[in-house]
Design an enzyme around this catalytic site. Sequence first.
Site, short mmCIF file in Angstrom:
data_model
loop_
_atom_site.label_atom_id
_atom_site.label_comp_id
_atom_site.label_asym_id
_atom_site.label_seq_id
_atom_site.Cartn_x
_atom_site.Cartn_y
_atom_site.Cartn_z
N CYS A 258 50.14 50.06 74.30
CA CYS A 258 50.04 49.18 75.26
C CYS A 258 49.88 49.63 76.41
CB CYS A 258 51.49 48.31 75.05
SG CYS A 258 53.06 49.19 75.58
N HIS B 270 58.55 67.82 63.56
CA HIS B 270 60.13 67.71 63.49
C HIS B 270 60.79 66.30 63.16
CE1 HIS B 270 60.66 71.39 66.19
NE2 HIS B 270 59.90 71.57 65.23
N ASN B 271 59.63 65.16 63.64
CA ASN B 271 60.50 63.80 63.11
C ASN B 271 59.68 62.99 62.02
OD1 ASN B 271 60.06 64.14 66.37
ND2 ASN B 271 62.20 64.21 65.57
N ARG C 233 47.79 53.07 80.34
CA ARG C 233 47.69 52.97 81.79
C ARG C 233 48.42 54.33 82.32
NH1 ARG C 233 49.69 46.98 81.93
NH2 ARG C 233 47.64 45.83 81.40
C1 RB5 Z 1 51.35 44.22 79.59
O1 RB5 Z 1 51.00 43.78 80.87
C2 RB5 Z 1 52.23 45.32 79.58
O2 RB5 Z 1 53.51 45.01 80.26
C3 RB5 Z 1 52.37 46.14 78.36
O3 RB5 Z 1 51.23 46.50 78.12
C4 RB5 Z 1 53.52 47.07 78.16
O4 RB5 Z 1 53.03 48.14 79.14
C5 RB5 Z 1 54.58 47.16 78.15
O5 RB5 Z 1 55.42 47.81 77.67
#
Ligand code: RB5
Length: 146
Positions: free
Chosen positions: A68, A101-102, A112
């Site tokens: 994400c 380890h896990n 991002r």
């Molecule tokens: C989506 O905008 C963003 O909130 C999601 O990808 C993530 O970073 C959430 O933890």
Amino acid sequence: MPKNTIAIAADHGGFELKQALSQYLHELGVEVCDLGTHGLESVDYPDYAMEMSKWITANPDGKGILICGSGIGISIAANRFSHIRAALCHDSLSARLSRQHNDANVLCLGARLIGIETAKDCVSNFLSSKFEGGRHAGRVEKLSNM
Ligand code: RB5
């Protein structure tokens, strides 16, 4: 599932990195099971953790990658399932240790926060590292019993 298969899923924030990593996995000769999302339209990351949970249930020895924007939401969601040990990693060392380890079975990445080369490094270390067992085995066993 062919032995050399990995599942991958992402929300919209991770979609582009998912596409790039799927290509990388193909180049490594790894089969990819793409659980979505399939575009940039806004979706909810818990839904993709749920898809991964179902896939791991069907493929108990399988491994997955969840992405994400930050990696945080999808790792929190994935770790709600007792058969998933999801590790949010930002570098090759954490990816390697998550296996050694896990016994992590799901690698989580924040699209991002890291670039493609770091993401590839995480994936290759995650795939090539083995659980060491030994003193770690009892600890991982405790995770299953919590
Ligand atoms: C989506 O905008 C963003 O909130 C999601 O990808 C993530 O970073 C959430 O933890």
